[in-house]
Design an enzyme around this catalytic site. Structure first.
Site, PDB file in Angstrom:
ATOM      1  N   LYS A  52       0.923  -1.433   0.090  1.00 51.18           N
ATOM      2  CA  LYS A  52      -0.050   0.112  -0.149  1.00 51.18           C
ATOM      3  C   LYS A  52       0.918   1.185   0.113  1.00 51.18           C
ATOM      4  O   LYS A  52       0.831   2.338  -0.597  1.00 51.18           O
ATOM      5  CB  LYS A  52      -0.804  -0.004   1.313  1.00 51.18           C
ATOM      6  CG  LYS A  52      -2.091  -0.874   1.070  1.00 51.18           C
ATOM      7  CD  LYS A  52      -2.992  -1.222   2.258  1.00 51.18           C
ATOM      8  CE  LYS A  52      -3.681  -2.238   2.042  1.00 51.18           C
ATOM      9  NZ  LYS A  52      -4.189  -2.910   3.308  1.00 51.18           N
ATOM     10  N   GLN A  96      -4.805  -2.405   9.815  1.00 47.13           N
ATOM     11  CA  GLN A  96      -4.896  -4.009   9.164  1.00 47.13           C
ATOM     12  C   GLN A  96      -5.186  -5.041  10.041  1.00 47.13           C
ATOM     13  O   GLN A  96      -4.616  -5.042  11.204  1.00 47.13           O
ATOM     14  CB  GLN A  96      -3.074  -3.862   8.933  1.00 47.13           C
ATOM     15  CG  GLN A  96      -2.879  -5.413   8.209  1.00 47.13           C
ATOM     16  CD  GLN A  96      -3.264  -5.044   6.909  1.00 47.13           C
ATOM     17  OE1 GLN A  96      -3.369  -4.144   6.349  1.00 47.13           O
ATOM     18  NE2 GLN A  96      -3.906  -6.346   6.366  1.00 47.13           N
ATOM     19  N   ASP A 119     -12.103   1.417   4.538  1.00 46.38           N
ATOM     20  CA  ASP A 119     -12.261   0.228   4.162  1.00 46.38           C
ATOM     21  C   ASP A 119     -13.580  -0.332   4.213  1.00 46.38           C
ATOM     22  O   ASP A 119     -14.046  -1.405   3.969  1.00 46.38           O
ATOM     23  CB  ASP A 119     -11.408  -0.737   5.316  1.00 46.38           C
ATOM     24  CG  ASP A 119     -10.368  -1.288   4.773  1.00 46.38           C
ATOM     25  OD1 ASP A 119     -10.209  -1.668   3.555  1.00 46.38           O
ATOM     26  OD2 ASP A 119      -9.386  -1.827   5.618  1.00 46.38           O
TER      27      ASP A 119
END
Ligand code: NAP
Length: 292
Positions: A52, A96, A119
């Site tokens: 990322k 994460q 997300d």
């Protein structure tokens, strides 16, 4: 059969975003920023976060990774999130997963401002998606819809069969395709492990989205001619002919099923790369909506 080339479309998206960010820089404006929060020493998570960072650097997006020890407390993690909720330079917050056991992942996700929840996991965004309002959509399902759009695949009135009902893939993609909106408006069926005869359903699919985590599960006899296949699965299977001793395959038996399909995503090179690209797109959207 046409290959749905996630690598190419993801590159196109990055190029488009870079053009937009270059314009902002030329105007002397603040640029979008993404913070990734990484807890503990999970090597798969580290690889994911590094990729990322690389994507952000490629397009000129600001990025920072906040690494914390595995023994961080839930409150400390929530404090960190809140500091970024109030930070004007970072428009997207990524936690994460998985998190260590002492931390309640639901509580942590709920601590993210829904405006920065790139997300799309926050209950506010999930709820808004379900009722058809604007919402951040989680990156894998958003990437699937983007592939269908860019390849101009008709979805209205098509029977979409989704295999899998997880919160990150199965349920959100089913909700996206169900919307009474352009690029959706499909008839949607969701299957899961309690379905007695999966073939009964898969044979009806105009568009089959497989997200079950079972290597090469979907075989040619389970689909009709001309089906569109979206293979979300990422599975390792033993392969002694490779250096690593394994290779990565999807939930669909590509060699068999591609002979019947009109369109199909490869694994790797399909949905996975789209997921990464959509995270950037969502961050840019967060900036556009709330950041300028
Ligand atoms: P998950 O949370 O493990 O959920 C799997 C789902 O599949 C469950 O709903 C399960 O049913 C269902 N299922 C399992 N075996 C089945 C079978 N034989 N027949 C019908 N349904 C079955 O998985 P996930 O997180 O959604 O991930 C699915 C796959 O996609 C994995 O391979 C994962 O690595 C991959 N993935 C890829 C990306 C990407 O970017 N490409 C992103 C996320 C995930 P029950 O609910 O009844 O248990």
């Amino acid at each position: 059969m046409i290959l749905l080339d996630g690598k190419k479309i993801a590159q196109d998206i990055r190029t488009e975003l870079k053009t937009e960010i270059d314009k902002l820089k030329a105007q002397g404006k603040n640029v979008p920023g993404l913070v990734a929060i990484l807890v503990g020493n999970n090597s798969a998570s580290e690889i994911y976060v590094n990729s990322k960072t690389k994507d952000c650097n490629e397009i000129g997006m600001k990025t920072v990774t906040e690494k914390r020890e595995a023994n961080i407390s839930e409150n400390q993690l929530i404090d960190l999130i809140e500091s970024y909720n109030n930070n004007k330079d970072y428009h997207g917050i990524l936690i994460q997963l998985p998190l260590p056991k002492q931390i309640n992942a639901d509580k942590v996700i709920e601590a993210i401002s829904p405006k920065k929840d790139i997300d799309g996991f926050h209950p506010v965004n999930v709820g808004n998606l379900v009722i058809g309002k604007e919402a951040f959509r989680s990156c894998t399902p958003a990437g699937i819809q983007e592939l269908l759009i860019r390849y101009k695949i008709e979805t209205k009135g098509k029977h979409v069969i989704v295999l899998g009902r997880s919160n990150i893939v199965g349920k959100p993609i089913a909700n996206i395709m169900l919307q009474k909106k352009e690029h959706a408006n499909s008839v949607v069926t969701i299957c899961h492990s309690a379905a007695p005869d999966i073939s009964y359903y898969t044979k009806q699919a105009d568009i089959l989205i497989a997200a079950i985590g079972s290597p090469q599960f979907v075989k040619a006899h389970m689909v009709k001619d001309g089906v569109v296949i979206i293979d979300v699965g990422i599975n390792r299977i033993e392969d002694k002919t490779t250096k690593k001793g394994y290779r990565v395959v999807g939930d669909v038996d590509f060699d068999e099923v591609s002979k019947k399909a009109s369109y199909i995503t490869p694994v790797p090179g399909g949905v996975g790369l789209m997921t990464r690209a959509m995270l950037l797109k969502n961050t840019f959207e967060a900036y556009r909506n709330y950041g300028i």
